[in-house]
Design a protein around this motif. Structure first.
Motif, PDB file in Angstrom:
ATOM      1  N   SER A   5       0.830  -1.207   0.000  1.00 32.59           N
ATOM      2  CA  SER A   5       0.000   0.000   0.000  1.00 32.59           C
ATOM      3  C   SER A   5       0.869   1.264   0.000  1.00 32.59           C
ATOM      4  CB  SER A   5      -0.991  -0.009   1.165  1.00 32.59           C
ATOM      5  OG  SER A   5      -0.321  -0.039   2.395  1.00 32.59           O
ATOM      6  N   ASP A   6       2.046   1.170   0.592  1.00 29.95           N
ATOM      7  CA  ASP A   6       2.993   2.297   0.523  1.00 29.95           C
ATOM      8  C   ASP A   6       3.410   2.563  -0.920  1.00 29.95           C
ATOM      9  OD1 ASP A   6       3.252   3.280   3.066  1.00 29.95           O
ATOM     10  OD2 ASP A   6       4.877   1.931   3.646  1.00 29.95           O
ATOM     11  N   LEU A   7       3.693   1.483  -1.649  1.00 33.42           N
ATOM     12  CA  LEU A   7       4.138   1.636  -3.042  1.00 33.42           C
ATOM     13  C   LEU A   7       3.027   2.241  -3.902  1.00 33.42           C
ATOM     14  CD1 LEU A   7       6.115  -1.696  -3.511  1.00 33.42           C
ATOM     15  CD2 LEU A   7       7.070   0.612  -3.629  1.00 33.42           C
ATOM     16  N   LEU A   8       1.802   1.789  -3.669  1.00 31.38           N
ATOM     17  CA  LEU A   8       0.685   2.341  -4.445  1.00 31.38           C
ATOM     18  C   LEU A   8       0.492   3.829  -4.126  1.00 31.38           C
ATOM     19  CD1 LEU A   8      -1.689   2.180  -6.351  1.00 31.38           C
ATOM     20  CD2 LEU A   8      -3.052   1.145  -4.534  1.00 31.38           C
ATOM     21  N   SER A   9       0.617   4.179  -2.853  1.00 33.97           N
ATOM     22  CA  SER A   9       0.478   5.595  -2.479  1.00 33.97           C
ATOM     23  C   SER A   9       1.557   6.427  -3.157  1.00 33.97           C
ATOM     24  CB  SER A   9       0.621   5.774  -0.967  1.00 33.97           C
ATOM     25  OG  SER A   9      -0.249   4.926  -0.284  1.00 33.97           O
ATOM     26  N   GLU A  10       2.769   5.890  -3.142  1.00 35.03           N
ATOM     27  CA  GLU A  10       3.903   6.622  -3.715  1.00 35.03           C
ATOM     28  C   GLU A  10       3.712   6.847  -5.210  1.00 35.03           C
ATOM     29  OE1 GLU A  10       6.290   7.577  -1.455  1.00 35.03           O
ATOM     30  OE2 GLU A  10       7.039   8.834  -3.088  1.00 35.03           O
ATOM     31  N   VAL A  11       3.235   5.819  -5.908  1.00 31.01           N
ATOM     32  CA  VAL A  11       3.082   5.949  -7.357  1.00 31.01           C
ATOM     33  C   VAL A  11       1.983   6.968  -7.671  1.00 31.01           C
ATOM     34  CG1 VAL A  11       1.412   4.092  -7.877  1.00 31.01           C
ATOM     35  CG2 VAL A  11       3.222   4.593  -9.484  1.00 31.01           C
ATOM     36  N   ALA A  12       0.963   7.039  -6.819  1.00 33.23           N
ATOM     37  CA  ALA A  12      -0.097   8.034  -7.031  1.00 33.23           C
ATOM     38  C   ALA A  12       0.458   9.446  -6.843  1.00 33.23           C
ATOM     39  CB  ALA A  12      -1.260   7.770  -6.076  1.00 33.23           C
ATOM     40  N   ASP A  47      -3.722  13.533  -5.499  1.00 36.71           N
ATOM     41  CA  ASP A  47      -3.880  13.550  -4.045  1.00 36.71           C
ATOM     42  C   ASP A  47      -3.999  12.085  -3.620  1.00 36.71           C
ATOM     43  OD1 ASP A  47      -4.195  14.441  -1.454  1.00 36.71           O
ATOM     44  OD2 ASP A  47      -6.345  14.804  -1.636  1.00 36.71           O
ATOM     45  N   VAL A  48      -3.470  11.758  -2.472  1.00 39.85           N
ATOM     46  CA  VAL A  48      -3.534  10.360  -2.030  1.00 39.85           C
ATOM     47  C   VAL A  48      -3.589  10.291  -0.507  1.00 39.85           C
ATOM     48  CG1 VAL A  48      -1.004  10.177  -2.166  1.00 39.85           C
ATOM     49  CG2 VAL A  48      -2.368   8.094  -2.138  1.00 39.85           C
ATOM     50  N   LYS A  49      -4.372   9.342  -0.015  1.00 43.45           N
ATOM     51  CA  LYS A  49      -4.374   9.050   1.424  1.00 43.45           C
ATOM     52  C   LYS A  49      -4.394   7.538   1.610  1.00 43.45           C
ATOM     53  CE  LYS A  49      -6.383  13.235   3.328  1.00 43.45           C
ATOM     54  NZ  LYS A  49      -7.499  13.885   4.017  1.00 43.45           N
ATOM     55  N   LYS A  50      -3.781   7.103   2.694  1.00 43.66           N
ATOM     56  CA  LYS A  50      -3.892   5.678   3.000  1.00 43.66           C
ATOM     57  C   LYS A  50      -4.006   5.484   4.499  1.00 43.66           C
ATOM     58  CE  LYS A  50       0.305   3.345   3.893  1.00 43.66           C
ATOM     59  NZ  LYS A  50       0.665   1.952   3.798  1.00 43.66           N
ATOM     60  N   ALA A  51      -4.614   4.397   4.883  1.00 43.23           N
ATOM     61  CA  ALA A  51      -4.834   4.154   6.310  1.00 43.23           C
ATOM     62  C   ALA A  51      -4.620   2.687   6.629  1.00 43.23           C
ATOM     63  CB  ALA A  51      -6.257   4.545   6.704  1.00 43.23           C
ATOM     64  N   GLU A  52      -4.052   2.484   7.788  1.00 45.95           N
ATOM     65  CA  GLU A  52      -3.939   1.124   8.317  1.00 45.95           C
ATOM     66  C   GLU A  52      -3.683   1.252   9.799  1.00 45.95           C
ATOM     67  OE1 GLU A  52      -0.976   1.093   5.734  1.00 45.95           O
ATOM     68  OE2 GLU A  52       0.497   1.864   7.122  1.00 45.95           O
ATOM     69  N   SER A 104       2.149   4.325 -15.232  1.00 40.31           N
ATOM     70  CA  SER A 104       3.081   3.689 -16.172  1.00 40.31           C
ATOM     71  C   SER A 104       4.108   2.842 -15.414  1.00 40.31           C
ATOM     72  CB  SER A 104       3.806   4.761 -16.980  1.00 40.31           C
ATOM     73  OG  SER A 104       4.698   5.471 -16.139  1.00 40.31           O
ATOM     74  N   ASP A 105       4.724   1.897 -16.110  1.00 36.74           N
ATOM     75  CA  ASP A 105       5.784   1.081 -15.507  1.00 36.74           C
ATOM     76  C   ASP A 105       6.883   1.961 -14.936  1.00 36.74           C
ATOM     77  OD1 ASP A 105       4.401  -1.136 -16.150  1.00 36.74           O
ATOM     78  OD2 ASP A 105       5.961  -2.057 -17.408  1.00 36.74           O
ATOM     79  N   ASP A 106       7.207   3.005 -15.678  1.00 35.75           N
ATOM     80  CA  ASP A 106       8.266   3.898 -15.223  1.00 35.75           C
ATOM     81  C   ASP A 106       7.898   4.519 -13.862  1.00 35.75           C
ATOM     82  OD1 ASP A 106      10.646   5.567 -15.477  1.00 35.75           O
ATOM     83  OD2 ASP A 106       9.187   7.202 -15.688  1.00 35.75           O
ATOM     84  N   GLU A 107       6.642   4.912 -13.717  1.00 38.24           N
ATOM     85  CA  GLU A 107       6.203   5.489 -12.433  1.00 38.24           C
ATOM     86  C   GLU A 107       6.267   4.444 -11.314  1.00 38.24           C
ATOM     87  OE1 GLU A 107       3.031   8.975 -13.660  1.00 38.24           O
ATOM     88  OE2 GLU A 107       2.413   6.900 -13.989  1.00 38.24           O
ATOM     89  N   TRP A 108       5.838   3.234 -11.638  1.00 39.05           N
ATOM     90  CA  TRP A 108       5.916   2.160 -10.634  1.00 39.05           C
ATOM     91  C   TRP A 108       7.359   1.910 -10.221  1.00 39.05           C
ATOM     92  CZ3 TRP A 108       2.196   0.253  -7.790  1.00 39.05           C
ATOM     93  CH2 TRP A 108       0.868   0.261  -8.249  1.00 39.05           C
ATOM     94  N   PHE A 109       8.255   1.852 -11.194  1.00 37.09           N
ATOM     95  CA  PHE A 109       9.661   1.562 -10.871  1.00 37.09           C
ATOM     96  C   PHE A 109      10.285   2.685 -10.053  1.00 37.09           C
ATOM     97  CE2 PHE A 109      10.038  -1.497 -14.751  1.00 37.09           C
ATOM     98  CZ  PHE A 109       9.398  -2.485 -14.012  1.00 37.09           C
ATOM     99  N   ARG A 110       9.847   3.906 -10.327  1.00 36.94           N
ATOM    100  CA  ARG A 110      10.354   5.030  -9.506  1.00 36.94           C
ATOM    101  C   ARG A 110       9.883   4.872  -8.061  1.00 36.94           C
ATOM    102  NH1 ARG A 110       8.352   9.934 -12.864  1.00 36.94           N
ATOM    103  NH2 ARG A 110       8.776  11.158 -10.989  1.00 36.94           N
ATOM    104  N   ALA A 111       8.634   4.438  -7.894  1.00 36.87           N
ATOM    105  CA  ALA A 111       8.100   4.225  -6.533  1.00 36.87           C
ATOM    106  C   ALA A 111       8.885   3.116  -5.829  1.00 36.87           C
ATOM    107  CB  ALA A 111       6.620   3.872  -6.602  1.00 36.87           C
ATOM    108  N   ILE A 112       9.151   2.026  -6.556  1.00 32.70           N
ATOM    109  CA  ILE A 112       9.910   0.910  -5.971  1.00 32.70           C
ATOM    110  C   ILE A 112      11.308   1.392  -5.569  1.00 32.70           C
ATOM    111  CG2 ILE A 112      11.022  -1.304  -6.510  1.00 32.70           C
ATOM    112  CD1 ILE A 112       8.491  -1.976  -8.199  1.00 32.70           C
TER     113      ILE A 112
END
Lengths: 601, 195
Positions: free
Chosen positions: B22-29, B35-40, B162-170
């Motif tokens: 969920s951290d990675l998804l937040s980061e990519v957003a 705007d992004v929020k996450k909770a746990e 995009s894959d590029d955005e995902w890889f930047r988040a990773i």
């Protein structure tokens, strides 16, 4: 300035840095723990784990008097421990700014109660700010220091689990250069003898009146006029839920909830047709608003138990209820980890049919089935005090079967004074200190018994054995709880001793100290008699196959060997084919098909 | 920019890497400019317990919590946990669940057994249920610990990044020595599923 996704706790830490805070203290407790963990990353700030919240509050207060901005953080129930200094610190006021962060836990995700600490702020006559997301958590903390210094009072920043542990986007700022404020001797202000306290008592009321004016003018209390049919007065995370549920409603967002902005509330109430107060837990704002003579709906529809969510708010106000039926499935509560050293103690306690008076920590999970060993849990340190009460009063059949179980960090927090009580008042109790050499439940924080500080320095290590002996405990011994025979022998001997005894069950937390991991165990299928004994220790690495025999999940097992001692048929043997942490091909097959692990001859 | 608000619910068992996913998804957003929020919730649920994490992103997000019957995607790391939180999925939402079972102790000692066909129970709530053996895929690259990123790769096909955005988040959230294996896991997860 750069933007980052931060949790509320990370944002508070960042806020402390930006506010020029120089001193921060805490005792770990969910949901507050990460505040100090993150503050400790800033080398500009002295930070410490204090032995308990009372000390954390007092050292921060001392630092504020001495001249630097200081912060103390704790969970809601920690404020109970710190209540003594808190209640009088509002009389003296401070010198440099001081903020108490109270992290409340509506819904009791990780707490023994869900008290609403806005009541504490009100009780203490202390200003209270309530952020609703991470950006506000940072901004409000900085504002709290300004209010603290402007009005010469400690300030409460009250956050809740959903603010602490939710993440949202935060714009980072620079650190403010805050000058040192020289401490000046002022007996009437700082030394609360009755003669001085009476003077300060009057000052307290004057200050509160000024704070109310401030609350009416501060931009963190703001009216968002919109559709006039529904007006909502709301605070903290409830603001976010309300905005989501009713995007077109008019809202009075309360950022400063003590003192409440009475004029602003009256003005808002006049403008809207139907007025609601949406707040979690207590009708804290609602009661005060009703006392202003304003007609408002609150706890008539909004639940006072547990957390709110956007759906709960919407359904409450619209009078709808939407239920979805989820299939009935087994619960999955948190459990003691595979290899947890507490398991050995509980296995023996169960076998001996002991009544274990429990305390707060991972070991409280020993209350769950199948261990079912812990019978009580009240607050930090209460296991030992309760045991004294039992020793003096209990007349039931398990008279000589009662022990207190308390963790190392909890013992240091609040267990030492009751142990003194036990010795002093000659109570026949057995105190079991379950010493896993860390504060495990909250994520492995250091404490005085670990010999390391929050800032990573080595320090004097509190010697629990010497401490207990110095108190005068006649019997003190150290036992490895993974050795069931030794554990049973120690418990039997101390239960038959007439006097106070302490058994320190010492073995490291296996999550923190992976060096104690051994190769995983396996069950030799043909030898397993399916007797079910090993299931009774509640190890998540052991599961039952369709024939009722045990299997060990080699990914989870750390080879503690407790099940081997339990296994009457001696069916568990060390596996030579699988190494932990990395799956060989055999291992992957095991995991995928949940097949029995057969020993290779 | 005008983004559609979306919400994703991750569920699993403590220790499976739900929070990192969920951290990675937040980061990519965030990288995408949303705007992004996450909770746990941390603490008590740290190990072995049931874990849920909510991520919401789009133009403007208020509550970090996801309402019942409103999640676009439910991504579960364990079938039983998909059932537990299935009421979060909206009517036409996507459920992507790992097939590897993790038996809670209560299934051994309690009165309610682990369901025989957990996946079937999910269809009552949405027709779009997808299974993936994420552990098998993770083991193909000899890393049982990247099950979470395999699943993330799978759900990425439903998300506007995009894959590029995902890889930047990773790159940003994962320790340097694990970046490559996580990228591989992501790509493998993506290949393993089609919607």
């Amino acid at each position: 300035m750069s933007k980052e996704i931060l949790s509320g706790n990370e944002a508070i830490a960042r806020g402390a840095y930006e506010a020029g805070v120089a001193f921060a203290s805490a005792y770990p407790g969910t949901p507050s723990t990460e505040i100090l963990e993150n503050i400790s990353k800033y080398k500009e700030i002295y930070s410490e784990w204090s032995p308990n919240e009372k000390v954390a509050y007092e050292v921060a207060y001392g630092a504020a008097l001495a001249g630097v901005r200081a912060l103390a953080a704790m969970k809601h129930v920690g404020v109970n421990v710190a209540a003594d200094p808190l209640m009088t610190s509002v009389y003296t006021g401070i010198n440099a700014g001081m903020v108490l962060v109270s992290a409340d836990d509506p819904g009791m995700h990780s707490s023994q109660n869900e008290q609403d600490n806005r009541r504490f702020a009100y009780f203490a006559k202390m200003p209270c700010l309530e952020p609703s997301d991470s950006q506000e958590a940072k901004d409000f903390l900085k504002l709290a220091f300004e209010i603290s210094e402007q009005f010469d009072t400690p300030v409460m920043l009250r956050v809740t689990t959903r603010v602490c542990h939710s993440k949202s986007i935060v714009e980072l700022g620079e650190r403010e250069d805050v000058p040192y404020r020289e401490y000046k001797k002022d007996f009437v202000k700082y030394c609360m003898l009755p003669s001085s306290a009476r003077v300060r008592r009057v000052e307290l009321e004057k200050r509160l009146s000024k704070l109310r004016d401030y609350s009416n003018s501060t931009p963190i209390n703001r009216i968002e006029m919109n559709d006039l049919d529904i007006g909502i007065i709301t605070n903290g995370i409830s603001y976010q839920h309300s905005k989501e549920a009713f995007p077109n409603a008019s809202v009075l967002k309360i950022g400063m909830s003590n003192p409440l902005p009475d004029k602003m509330i009256k003005e808002f109430a006049k403008k809207v047709k139907k007025l609601y107060v949406v707040e979690e837990l207590e009708p804290y704002m609602e009661e005060q608003i009703k006392m202003m003579g304003i007609e408002v709906m609150g706890k008539e529809v909004i639940p006072n138990i547990g957390e709110l969510t956007p759906d709960i708010v919407r359904n409450a106000i619209l009078g709808k209820s939407v239920a979805f039926e989820v299939p009935k499935i087994p619960l999955r509560p948190p459990i003691l980890c595979p290899g947890c050293p507490h398991r050995g103690f509980f296995a023996v306690a169960s076998k001996l049919n002991l009544t274990v008076l429990g305390d707060i920590g991972c070991y409280t999970l020993g209350a769950y089935e199948p261990l079912s060993a812990i019978e009580t849990c009240l607050c930090m340190g209460a296991a030992i005090s309760q045991a004294v009460g039992f020793a003096k009063a209990y007349k039931g059949p398990k008279k000589n079967r009662i022990v207190a179980a308390i963790g190392d960090s909890t013992f240091i927090h609040s267990g030492i004074t009751p142990l003194i009580d036990a010795v002093y008042n000659k109570a026949n109790v057995v105190v079991c200190i379950l010493d896993n050499e860390t504060t495990a439940m909250t994520g492995h924080q250091e404490h005085p018994g670990t010999g390391r500080t929050l800032m990573g320095e080595s320090t004097v290590k509190l010697d629990l054995e010497s401490l207990c002996r110095a108190i005068g405990v006649p019997h003190v011994r150290v036992v490895n709880p993974n050795n069931l025979k030794a554990t049973e022998k120690a418990l039997r001997e101390e239960l038959s001793f007439d006097g106070t005894s302490v058994i320190i069950f010492r073995a490291p937390c296996i999550v923190r100290d992976k060096s104690v991991w051994k190769k995983p165990l396996m069950v030799v299928n043909e030898k397993c008699a399916a007797c079910g004994s090993c299931f009774k220790i509640g190890c998540p690495a052991i599961t039952k196959d369709k024939s009722g025999k045990a299997t060990v999940n080699p990914i989870l097992c750390v080879g503690c060997g407790v099940c081997v001692q339990i296994c009457k048929a001696s069916g568990s043997e060390k596996c030579k084919n699988v190494s932990i942490g990395y799956c060989s091909d055999i291992c992957s097959q095991i995991c995928r098909f949940s097949a029995l692990v057969e020993k290779e001859e | 920019m005008n983004f559609k608000n979306m919400s994703v619910v991750f569920t699993g068992v403590g220790g499976q890497g739900v929070i990192l996913a969920s951290d990675l998804l937040s980061e990519v957003a965030l990288i995408h400019g949303m705007d992004v929020k996450k909770a746990e919730v941390h603490g008590m649920a740290q190990r072995g317990g049931s874990v849920i994490s909510y991520v919401k992103f789009g133009n403007k997000i208020f509550s970090p919590l996801v309402e019942k019957r409103s999640a676009d995607i439910l991504c579960s790391f364990e079938p039983l946990e998909a059932i537990r939180y299935i009421d979060f999925i909206k009517e036409d939402g996507f459920v992507i669940t790992n097939t590897v079972k993790n038996f809670p102790l209560t299934a051994i000692f309690g009165k309610i057994p682990y369901p025989d066909n957990p996946i079937e129970l999910l269809y009552k709530f949405t027709s779009k249920v997808y299974e993936i053996d994420a552990l098998k895929i993770a083991l193909e690259i000899k890393s049982p610990n990247v099950v979470n990123v395999v699943l993330l790769g799978a759900i990425s096909k439903l998300l506007p990044f995009s894959d590029d955005e995902w890889f930047r988040a990773i790159q940003k959230k994962v320790k340097a020595k694990f970046v490559e294996v996580n990228k591989q896991a992501f790509s493998k997860g993506k290949e393993a599923i089609s919607f």
